[in-house]
Motif scaffolding. Structure first.
Motif, PDB file in Angstrom:
ATOM      1  N   ALA A 101       0.665  -1.205   0.079  1.00 14.85           N
ATOM      2  CA  ALA A 101      -0.007  -0.113   0.124  1.00 14.85           C
ATOM      3  C   ALA A 101       0.951   1.385   0.101  1.00 14.85           C
ATOM      4  O   ALA A 101       0.635   2.287  -0.663  1.00 14.85           O
ATOM      5  CB  ALA A 101      -0.941  -0.258   1.273  1.00 14.85           C
ATOM      6  N   LEU A 102       1.836   1.243   0.675  1.00 11.60           N
ATOM      7  CA  LEU A 102       2.836   2.572   0.751  1.00 11.60           C
ATOM      8  C   LEU A 102       3.549   2.498  -0.536  1.00 11.60           C
ATOM      9  O   LEU A 102       3.498   3.680  -0.798  1.00 11.60           O
ATOM     10  CB  LEU A 102       3.902   2.234   2.173  1.00 11.60           C
ATOM     11  N   ARG A 103       3.923   1.448  -1.122  1.00 11.15           N
ATOM     12  CA  ARG A 103       4.834   1.463  -2.442  1.00 11.15           C
ATOM     13  C   ARG A 103       3.682   2.240  -3.340  1.00 11.15           C
ATOM     14  O   ARG A 103       4.078   2.913  -4.166  1.00 11.15           O
ATOM     15  CB  ARG A 103       5.343   0.116  -2.866  1.00 11.15           C
ATOM     16  N   LEU A 104       2.473   1.774  -3.397  1.00 13.06           N
ATOM     17  CA  LEU A 104       1.504   2.034  -4.389  1.00 13.06           C
ATOM     18  C   LEU A 104       1.235   3.684  -4.284  1.00 13.06           C
ATOM     19  O   LEU A 104       1.016   4.163  -5.171  1.00 13.06           O
ATOM     20  CB  LEU A 104       0.213   1.222  -4.019  1.00 13.06           C
ATOM     21  N   LEU A 105       1.413   4.229  -3.272  1.00 13.92           N
ATOM     22  CA  LEU A 105       1.274   5.546  -2.921  1.00 13.92           C
ATOM     23  C   LEU A 105       2.460   6.268  -3.380  1.00 13.92           C
ATOM     24  O   LEU A 105       2.146   7.666  -3.500  1.00 13.92           O
ATOM     25  CB  LEU A 105       0.931   5.930  -1.433  1.00 13.92           C
ATOM     26  N   ARG A 106       3.790   5.799  -3.632  1.00 11.24           N
ATOM     27  CA  ARG A 106       4.773   6.485  -3.854  1.00 11.24           C
ATOM     28  C   ARG A 106       4.878   6.410  -5.456  1.00 11.24           C
ATOM     29  O   ARG A 106       5.764   7.211  -6.261  1.00 11.24           O
ATOM     30  CB  ARG A 106       6.221   5.775  -3.580  1.00 11.24           C
ATOM     31  N   LEU A 134      14.509  13.927 -13.084  1.00 13.65           N
ATOM     32  CA  LEU A 134      13.186  13.472 -13.287  1.00 13.65           C
ATOM     33  C   LEU A 134      13.243  12.070 -13.187  1.00 13.65           C
ATOM     34  O   LEU A 134      13.623  11.300 -13.424  1.00 13.65           O
ATOM     35  CB  LEU A 134      12.488  13.713 -14.754  1.00 13.65           C
ATOM     36  N   ARG A 135      12.298  11.566 -12.001  1.00 16.42           N
ATOM     37  CA  ARG A 135      12.423  10.158 -11.559  1.00 16.42           C
ATOM     38  C   ARG A 135      10.968   9.730 -11.704  1.00 16.42           C
ATOM     39  O   ARG A 135       9.879  10.209 -11.503  1.00 16.42           O
ATOM     40  CB  ARG A 135      12.638  10.242  -9.873  1.00 16.42           C
ATOM     41  N   GLN A 136      10.875   8.316 -12.340  1.00 13.89           N
ATOM     42  CA  GLN A 136       9.675   7.476 -12.483  1.00 13.89           C
ATOM     43  C   GLN A 136       9.762   6.475 -11.835  1.00 13.89           C
ATOM     44  O   GLN A 136      10.571   5.549 -11.576  1.00 13.89           O
ATOM     45  CB  GLN A 136       9.473   7.299 -13.686  1.00 13.89           C
ATOM     46  N   VAL A 137       8.950   6.513 -10.684  1.00 10.34           N
ATOM     47  CA  VAL A 137       8.639   5.477  -9.841  1.00 10.34           C
ATOM     48  C   VAL A 137       7.544   4.536 -10.121  1.00 10.34           C
ATOM     49  O   VAL A 137       6.338   5.008 -10.303  1.00 10.34           O
ATOM     50  CB  VAL A 137       8.418   5.959  -8.193  1.00 10.34           C
ATOM     51  N   ARG A 138       7.755   3.402 -10.402  1.00  9.20           N
ATOM     52  CA  ARG A 138       6.817   2.384 -10.658  1.00  9.20           C
ATOM     53  C   ARG A 138       6.674   1.434  -9.467  1.00  9.20           C
ATOM     54  O   ARG A 138       7.381   1.448  -8.719  1.00  9.20           O
ATOM     55  CB  ARG A 138       7.295   1.496 -11.832  1.00  9.20           C
ATOM     56  N   PHE A 139       5.707   0.392  -9.416  1.00  2.87           N
ATOM     57  CA  PHE A 139       5.684  -0.421  -8.275  1.00  2.87           C
ATOM     58  C   PHE A 139       6.823  -1.246  -8.083  1.00  2.87           C
ATOM     59  O   PHE A 139       7.332  -1.409  -6.718  1.00  2.87           O
ATOM     60  CB  PHE A 139       4.527  -1.435  -8.583  1.00  2.87           C
ATOM     61  N   PHE A 140       7.586  -1.984  -8.861  1.00  7.12           N
ATOM     62  CA  PHE A 140       8.752  -2.538  -8.778  1.00  7.12           C
ATOM     63  C   PHE A 140       9.937  -2.021  -9.219  1.00  7.12           C
ATOM     64  O   PHE A 140      11.105  -2.587  -8.882  1.00  7.12           O
ATOM     65  CB  PHE A 140       8.449  -4.012  -9.665  1.00  7.12           C
ATOM     66  N   SER A 141       9.809  -0.892  -9.813  1.00  2.00           N
ATOM     67  CA  SER A 141      11.171  -0.134 -10.249  1.00  2.00           C
ATOM     68  C   SER A 141      11.136   1.120 -10.353  1.00  2.00           C
ATOM     69  O   SER A 141      10.140   1.676 -10.117  1.00  2.00           O
ATOM     70  CB  SER A 141      11.529  -0.750 -11.754  1.00  2.00           C
TER      71      SER A 141
END
Length: 185
Positions: free
Chosen positions: A83-88, A98-105
């Motif tokens: 849940a916390l990773r999903l919010l990030r 520029l940073r693209q945060v995905r669920f696994f990477s």
């Protein structure tokens, strides 16, 4: 407890010509938009599920099976972490890039490698699922990958912007301002 992601939209609503980037500490990674209602709802449902699993872990542990209670507790911690990773998940900006945060990477593009950021009409994934629909995407063209397809950073049909076209436009404009400010610096 301060929640900095709640002030992102307000900060960009107050943008003036004097201050194109409304943040004092630009070295911190920040998301220039609020998480969307779909993302927050999914995280809330995961946290609700985690509360039930934690309650089950307590009942199992009190019943005398400490090993099974510990396994349930571990599953609850895994659900909370998801849940916390999903919010990030999303696009984050700072003076570094520029940073693209995905669920696994997570991928970071330094501003020196960014050639262009632009909004284009193209088929985009609906809520990250395999189904594609026509929408808009903020794409990133990188200098170190000249032959690659431009990377979509934000889309109008993601969990942050589904049903919120004005929020997508504001977020895309904000990221483009960051790119214009630091790409040539």
């Amino acid at each position: 407890m301060p929640l900095p992601f709640l002030t992102a939209d307000r900060a960009f609503d107050e943008v003036t010509d004097d201050l194109p980037l409304p943040f004092d500490d630009r070295d911190r990674w920040r998301r220039p938009y609020r998480p969307g209602p779909w993302r927050v709802a999914m995280a809330a449902l995961l946290l609700l599920l985690a509360s039930y699993v934690l309650f089950a872990a307590v009942i199992i542990a009190v019943a005398g099976t400490l090993g099974a209670g510990a396994v349930c507790f571990g599953v609850a911690l895994l659900i909370i972490g998801c849940a916390l990773r999903l919010l990030r998940v999303g696009a984050w900006v700072s003076t570094y890039g520029l940073r693209q945060v995905r669920f696994f990477s997570t991928r970071t593009a330094p501003w020196a490698q960014v050639v262009e950021t632009r909004t284009v009409q193209q088929p985009v994934r609906w809520l990250g699922l395999p189904r594609t629909v026509q929408g808009q995407a903020l794409v990133l063209v990188r200098r170190d990958r000249p032959g690659d397809e431009p990377t979509p950073m934000l889309t109008t049909h993601s969990a942050d912007f589904l049903g919120r076209p004005a929020a997508f436009d504001r977020a895309a404009d904000g990221i483009e301002v960051w790119a214009d400010e630091y790409r040539h610096a």
